[in-house]
Scaffold this motif. Sequence first.
Motif, PDB file in Angstrom:
ATOM      1  N   LEU A   1       0.862  -1.193   0.000  1.00 26.70           N
ATOM      2  CA  LEU A   1       0.000   0.000   0.000  1.00 26.70           C
ATOM      3  C   LEU A   1       0.886   1.226   0.000  1.00 26.70           C
ATOM      4  N   GLU A   2       0.566   2.111  -0.920  1.00 20.02           N
ATOM      5  CA  GLU A   2       1.352   3.334  -0.979  1.00 20.02           C
ATOM      6  C   GLU A   2       0.413   4.525  -1.148  1.00 20.02           C
ATOM      7  N   ILE A   3       0.504   5.432  -0.192  1.00 26.10           N
ATOM      8  CA  ILE A   3      -0.339   6.627  -0.277  1.00 26.10           C
ATOM      9  C   ILE A   3       0.572   7.797  -0.614  1.00 26.10           C
ATOM     10  N   ARG A   4       0.196   8.479  -1.694  1.00 23.47           N
ATOM     11  CA  ARG A   4       1.069   9.573  -2.160  1.00 23.47           C
ATOM     12  C   ARG A   4       0.352  10.904  -2.126  1.00 23.47           C
ATOM     13  N   GLU A   5       0.882  11.812  -1.334  1.00 24.40           N
ATOM     14  CA  GLU A   5       0.401  13.217  -1.309  1.00 24.40           C
ATOM     15  C   GLU A   5      -1.120  13.296  -1.401  1.00 24.40           C
ATOM     16  N   LEU A   6      -1.791  12.599  -0.502  1.00 25.10           N
ATOM     17  CA  LEU A   6      -3.252  12.468  -0.588  1.00 25.10           C
ATOM     18  C   LEU A   6      -3.973  13.658   0.051  1.00 25.10           C
ATOM     19  N   TYR A   7      -4.822  14.282  -0.757  1.00 25.11           N
ATOM     20  CA  TYR A   7      -5.693  15.367  -0.272  1.00 25.11           C
ATOM     21  C   TYR A   7      -7.143  14.892  -0.401  1.00 25.11           C
ATOM     22  N   ALA A   8      -7.908  15.055   0.650  1.00 27.73           N
ATOM     23  CA  ALA A   8      -9.309  14.635   0.572  1.00 27.73           C
ATOM     24  C   ALA A   8     -10.179  15.570   1.392  1.00 27.73           C
TER      25      ALA A   8
ATOM     26  N   TRP B   1      -2.207   0.214  -4.730  1.00 26.71           N
ATOM     27  CA  TRP B   1      -2.207  -1.150  -4.155  1.00 26.71           C
ATOM     28  C   TRP B   1      -1.386  -1.993  -5.123  1.00 26.71           C
ATOM     29  N   ASP B   2      -0.323  -2.545  -4.648  1.00 24.75           N
ATOM     30  CA  ASP B   2       0.619  -3.259  -5.523  1.00 24.75           C
ATOM     31  C   ASP B   2       0.979  -2.404  -6.748  1.00 24.75           C
ATOM     32  N   GLY B   3       1.113  -1.117  -6.516  1.00 20.80           N
ATOM     33  CA  GLY B   3       1.544  -0.215  -7.581  1.00 20.80           C
ATOM     34  C   GLY B   3       0.445   0.347  -8.458  1.00 20.80           C
ATOM     35  N   LYS B   4      -0.813  -0.134  -8.238  1.00 20.47           N
ATOM     36  CA  LYS B   4      -1.907   0.365  -9.082  1.00 20.47           C
ATOM     37  C   LYS B   4      -2.894   1.193  -8.261  1.00 20.47           C
ATOM     38  N   SER B   5      -3.393   2.259  -8.864  1.00 20.81           N
ATOM     39  CA  SER B   5      -4.330   3.118  -8.143  1.00 20.81           C
ATOM     40  C   SER B   5      -5.639   2.370  -7.861  1.00 20.81           C
TER      41      SER B   5
ATOM     42  N   LEU C   1      -8.219   4.195  -6.434  1.00 22.81           N
ATOM     43  CA  LEU C   1      -9.201   5.256  -6.136  1.00 22.81           C
ATOM     44  C   LEU C   1     -10.485   5.134  -6.956  1.00 22.81           C
ATOM     45  N   GLU C   2     -10.389   4.520  -8.123  1.00 22.34           N
ATOM     46  CA  GLU C   2     -11.595   4.366  -8.946  1.00 22.34           C
ATOM     47  C   GLU C   2     -12.393   3.110  -8.582  1.00 22.34           C
ATOM     48  N   LEU C   3     -11.854   2.307  -7.689  1.00 24.11           N
ATOM     49  CA  LEU C   3     -12.537   1.040  -7.371  1.00 24.11           C
ATOM     50  C   LEU C   3     -13.637   1.228  -6.330  1.00 24.11           C
ATOM     51  N   ALA C   4     -14.698   0.422  -6.473  1.00 21.53           N
ATOM     52  CA  ALA C   4     -15.781   0.421  -5.484  1.00 21.53           C
ATOM     53  C   ALA C   4     -15.277  -0.218  -4.195  1.00 21.53           C
ATOM     54  N   PRO C   5     -15.925   0.065  -3.078  1.00 16.93           N
ATOM     55  CA  PRO C   5     -15.481  -0.516  -1.802  1.00 16.93           C
ATOM     56  C   PRO C   5     -15.342  -2.042  -1.876  1.00 16.93           C
ATOM     57  N   GLU C   6     -16.326  -2.692  -2.535  1.00 16.60           N
ATOM     58  CA  GLU C   6     -16.277  -4.160  -2.584  1.00 16.60           C
ATOM     59  C   GLU C   6     -15.095  -4.654  -3.415  1.00 16.60           C
ATOM     60  N   GLU C   7     -14.726  -3.872  -4.456  1.00 17.28           N
ATOM     61  CA  GLU C   7     -13.576  -4.293  -5.277  1.00 17.28           C
ATOM     62  C   GLU C   7     -12.274  -4.178  -4.484  1.00 17.28           C
ATOM     63  N   ARG C   8     -12.221  -3.206  -3.612  1.00 13.24           N
ATOM     64  CA  ARG C   8     -11.032  -3.071  -2.752  1.00 13.24           C
ATOM     65  C   ARG C   8     -10.977  -4.239  -1.766  1.00 13.24           C
ATOM     66  N   ALA C   9     -12.149  -4.612  -1.274  1.00 10.58           N
ATOM     67  CA  ALA C   9     -12.192  -5.768  -0.368  1.00 10.58           C
ATOM     68  C   ALA C   9     -11.738  -7.032  -1.102  1.00 10.58           C
ATOM     69  N   HIS C  10     -12.114  -7.137  -2.379  1.00  7.18           N
ATOM     70  CA  HIS C  10     -11.723  -8.322  -3.149  1.00  7.18           C
ATOM     71  C   HIS C  10     -10.210  -8.405  -3.324  1.00  7.18           C
ATOM     72  N   LEU C  11      -9.545  -7.241  -3.332  1.00  6.13           N
ATOM     73  CA  LEU C  11      -8.081  -7.243  -3.434  1.00  6.13           C
ATOM     74  C   LEU C  11      -7.435  -7.744  -2.149  1.00  6.13           C
ATOM     75  N   GLY C  12      -8.187  -7.662  -1.062  1.00  4.79           N
ATOM     76  CA  GLY C  12      -7.623  -8.098   0.212  1.00  4.79           C
ATOM     77  C   GLY C  12      -7.501  -6.987   1.233  1.00  4.79           C
ATOM     78  N   LEU C  13      -8.295  -5.922   1.021  1.00  8.63           N
ATOM     79  CA  LEU C  13      -8.303  -4.830   1.986  1.00  8.63           C
ATOM     80  C   LEU C  13      -9.438  -5.051   2.987  1.00  8.63           C
ATOM     81  N   PHE C  14      -9.155  -4.777   4.231  1.00 10.84           N
ATOM     82  CA  PHE C  14     -10.179  -4.928   5.265  1.00 10.84           C
ATOM     83  C   PHE C  14     -10.177  -3.684   6.133  1.00 10.84           C
ATOM     84  N   LEU C  15     -11.366  -3.173   6.416  1.00  8.70           N
ATOM     85  CA  LEU C  15     -11.478  -2.058   7.357  1.00  8.70           C
ATOM     86  C   LEU C  15     -12.256  -2.511   8.583  1.00  8.70           C
ATOM     87  N   GLY C  16     -11.587  -2.455   9.728  1.00 10.18           N
ATOM     88  CA  GLY C  16     -12.281  -2.712  10.990  1.00 10.18           C
ATOM     89  C   GLY C  16     -12.901  -1.397  11.434  1.00 10.18           C
TER      90      GLY C  16
END
Lengths: 439, 249
Positions: free
Chosen positions: B2-9, B62-66, B68-83
Amino acid sequence: MNDRLSAQYWLHEKELTAYSSDAVRDRRRRAMELFEAKGFPSQRDEDWKYSSLKPVLSPHYALNSPCAALEDEHLEYADIKRFLVNELDAYRVVFLNGRYTSWLSDTTHQGFDVCTLSSAWKKYPETIERYFAQLTEDLGPLAQLNTALAWDGIYVVVPDNVVVDRPIQLLSFTSGSEPRAIQVRNLVVLGVNSQVEIIERHQSLSDQPTWTNSVDEAYLAEGAQLRWVKLQHDGPLASMTQHTRIQQDRSSRSQVHTISTGGRFIRNNLDIVLNGPGAEARMLGLTLGKGKQLVDHHTLVDHRAPNCISHENYKGIYDEGSKGVFNGRIYVHREAQKTDAYQQNANLVLHKTAEVNAKPQLEIFADDVRCSHGCTVGQLDEDALFYLRARGIREPEARAMLMLAFAEDALAGIDHPSLNAKLHKLIAGKLGVDLTLDL
Amino acid sequence: MLEIRELYASIGEKEILRGVNLTVKPGEVHAIMGPNGSGKSTLSSVIAGREEYQVTSGDVLWDGKSILELAPEERAHLGLFLGFQYPVEIPGVSVSNFVKTALNAVRAARGEEALDASSMLKKMREALQLLEMDKGFLSRSLNEGFSGGEKKRNEIFQMAMLEPRLAILDETDSGLDIDALRIVAQGVNGLRSAKASFVVITHYQRLLDYIIPDVVHVLLNGRIVKVGDKSLAYALEERGYDWIKKEVE
């Protein structure tokens, strides 16, 4: 339309009353005269404020003899198979365009009667005279029209202390190349401590507009138990108007599920008259509206005796373009002390073009009662949706899961696993997901 | 990974993240600490894909690919989990069916077959054991009427079932007594491996006594202003955040 229906009656009165006593004939006449005097309800009537019958009445319906079979009618088992709860061992009473189709049915007279009204006119004129149209005298013009013109429907008479061993599946089909308007009339008379269960479905098989106008009268003697599941999952050109009136004696119990998931226009009136002390009624409803659907539920619980319980839970989910009405009236008479009445109506509105009009109406004239009601109109919980999606559940499934969870308690009390599974499948289909979710 | 770069939100007009940089490698445990309102929960929500937040610039890779355009469920499918800090109550959905549906959804997205009933049950039993939970828990409605501790344990239970590659635990320690804290930590430690990474977001150093971080970050006003090892967490516990605020100024 009014004149044509009136002509249909006067033209066929002889056939309709061929086996009836004068008293029964007079009831039909009076009903027709009431209908002629009043005509169809309009939106000026308070009870029809949100629901216009115009689209129901506009097609040019074929109005033949209510008693004789039509020539183009035919139905094979293959046509109806998918509308049955196949895994359920049940009596089956099948109608096509308002007429009994014996070859698809499985009726009985052994120990109790599960048969048709069309045969009962001739076979059981005394029972007919005693019960037919005795609960419906004061009802509105649609019920009067039905009283005048009805020919067929189920006839269920159960003697004291008899438990009907299998549920009854009532299936009413409409078909043909012309628009069809039919009357369905069901009579249920339950003796002391008897029990019966009915699963009812109306289905149009044609690509023409259809209109089913149905009336149910059910009499529950002391300790009798009636369970009734009404599945309204008809096609987009089908309309249904229905008035169900159940009268309950001491310690009897009724449970009515109204599952309205299809059809163009649905108007349900469900009246429960609690006449004897300790009677109980459970009324559950689940409505899924989408497209041009309108589903209008009017319920009435008439608490006339002490210590009765009524429990009402109606859930509605309304998507794009659909419209819902819930009008729940509870009337507690002065004599009905210790009444326990509960009414809940919760709605999800999923789209800005969907609309729900909900109105609880409590009129309480006894002083020692427990009456409560709640009514909500809201949207799907976005936090819950994000929670499910963050766990990997795709948005459509996540939405469906939340909707099913919302709907679930309106299906409580349906004990047959096969019926339950069928309902869940229909609901999932309506919600647009292919899901094998068991919640 | 996971790499977060200069993130503004921002949310609405309000800018909350102002240039966050963070890199998490496989097997690492990172702690993000910071006072209330520093942007900790926003950061976790943005990574998980919550739509209320707008990313105005920067990227999350995530593994070098952005992603940000993915839906929450697609991020979960990559193996991301939010407690979740505040797990949502969902009446009518049981814990077991929820977890089953989630796990099979993730497996389906990865082209794997649904887990059969007995393997599913076995897996659930193991996860329950790890968290010292009763199996009666499975049939309860999701988070409905759960105590604070039960809700947080349920989050870790789900994490154990889903076996994420990266888990973000958003204030999982808040509202927990010492026993619950120990059990939750035990759950996390049981899942630590060379492949699984964790980002532990917390107010207090307390949790970090049990889950030892490799790196500690301090988030202040939407920026990571200080990075250190676990001794930084002790310093914060002792001296608060004011000295860092001064240092930054």
